[in-house]
Design a protein around this motif. Structure first.
Motif: not given
Lengths: 205, 101
Positions: A60-62, A64-66, A68-69, A72, B60, B63
């Motif tokens: 979720r963290r990785l 989610g960040k991808a 979101m970035d 943006r 990763r 992602a």
């Protein structure tokens, strides 16, 4: 008992013994295999029960960040293009009195009439019209053509790209119809429509 | 005479089976020890870290794929033709001149 019979019995005794011994060893092999396998499964189970929640959090963290970035980045790119369109519009508005004087004059007349109507409705009869030097002459003529003779006007030069700002004598009520004022007021209102013109093909693909 | 011989043979056979039973017990015993070692050898924290490290690399990469799709989209947005920006700016000018505020 003949010796053949004795031999036959001996063979039978050994056949049964071998059969029994083989079964005992086969069963033991299976049991041993099962014991080791169960130990491995136990380790795997414990591992899985501890790892699974951490894997979910990590994922979720990785991801989610991808996302979101990424979002943006697309948003910033869109803002940049929208800004470009508004800046271009501002340049066109600056040039409008030269590129389309009749349309510009119609605009001046329309906003002047609107301002006079609104101030008249509030009972204001002394108005100050702010405009750039170029437009003041046109406005003075337009004011003469207005039928509302009960309103008196004075004119002030202002640093505007175009349009007018009208206020009462005290400056308490202000009607801002300068081109830059209208552009700024409309910025948020028009943003979605401008975006849909700009990004219709990007969104479709 | 022959009966005695048979009884002797029977006894040998029983010993043979008994021997197999001992071997079987040893096998099971050995397996139990191996199982205990498997559980004892298992260093949970280290193993978890290792598995999570591998998984993190995997995620990763996933992602990065997602982000690169957004990057492509952003590039596409930035490369919008001038004619479309022109169309949008014309629309803004029209609205500035005609919108009833």
């Amino acid at each position: 008992m003949s010796s053949d019979a004795v031999e036959a019995l001996k063979e039978e005794i050994w056949r049964r013994a071998r059969e029994k011994a083989d079964k005992i060893l086969r069963d033991a092999d299976e049991e041993a295999k099962r014991i080791v396998e169960e130990a491995r499964e136990k380790v795997e189970r414990e591992l899985k029960s501890r790892i699974e929640p951490e894997r979910i959090i990590l994922r979720r963290r990785l991801l989610g960040k991808a996302m979101m970035d990424g979002r943006r980045m697309v948003l910033l790119a869109k803002n940049e293009v929208i800004e470009k369109a508004f800046n271009k519009a501002l340049e066109k508005l600056k040039q409008l009195p030269q590129t389309n004087p009749s349309e510009y004059e119609k605009f001046l007349e329309k906003v002047l009439r609107k301002a006079v109507e609104e101030f008249s409705a509030m009972g204001e009869s002394n108005l100050i019209i702010y405009a750039n030097e170029r437009d003041l002459g046109v406005l003075k003529k337009l004011v003469d053509s207005l039928s509302n003779s009960s309103v008196s006007f004075s004119f002030e030069k202002a640093d505007l790209i175009g349009g007018i700002i009208v206020s009462d004598r005290d400056g308490r009520v202000i009607f801002n119809s300068s081109l830059e004022g209208r552009l700024n007021s409309l910025r948020s209102i028009l943003r979605d429509q401008v975006a849909s013109i700009l990004f219709k093909e990007v969104e479709a693909s | 005479m022959s009966l005695t011989a048979l009884l002797l043979e029977e006894k040998k056979a029983m010993l043979y089976v008994e021997e197999a039973r001992k071997k079987a017990q040893e096998k099971v015993q050995k397996a139990r020890k191996e199982a205990e070692q498997i559980i004892a050898r298992f260093d949970e924290d280290e193993k978890i870290k290792e598995i999570l490290r591998e998984y993190e690399e995997e995620v990763r990469a996933e992602a990065e794929k997602i982000f690169s799709q957004y990057r492509k989209r952003a590039e596409k947005v930035k490369s919008i033709p001038e004619s479309v920006i022109e169309e949008a700016s014309e629309f803004i000018v029209r609205e500035v001149l005609t919108y009833e505020l």
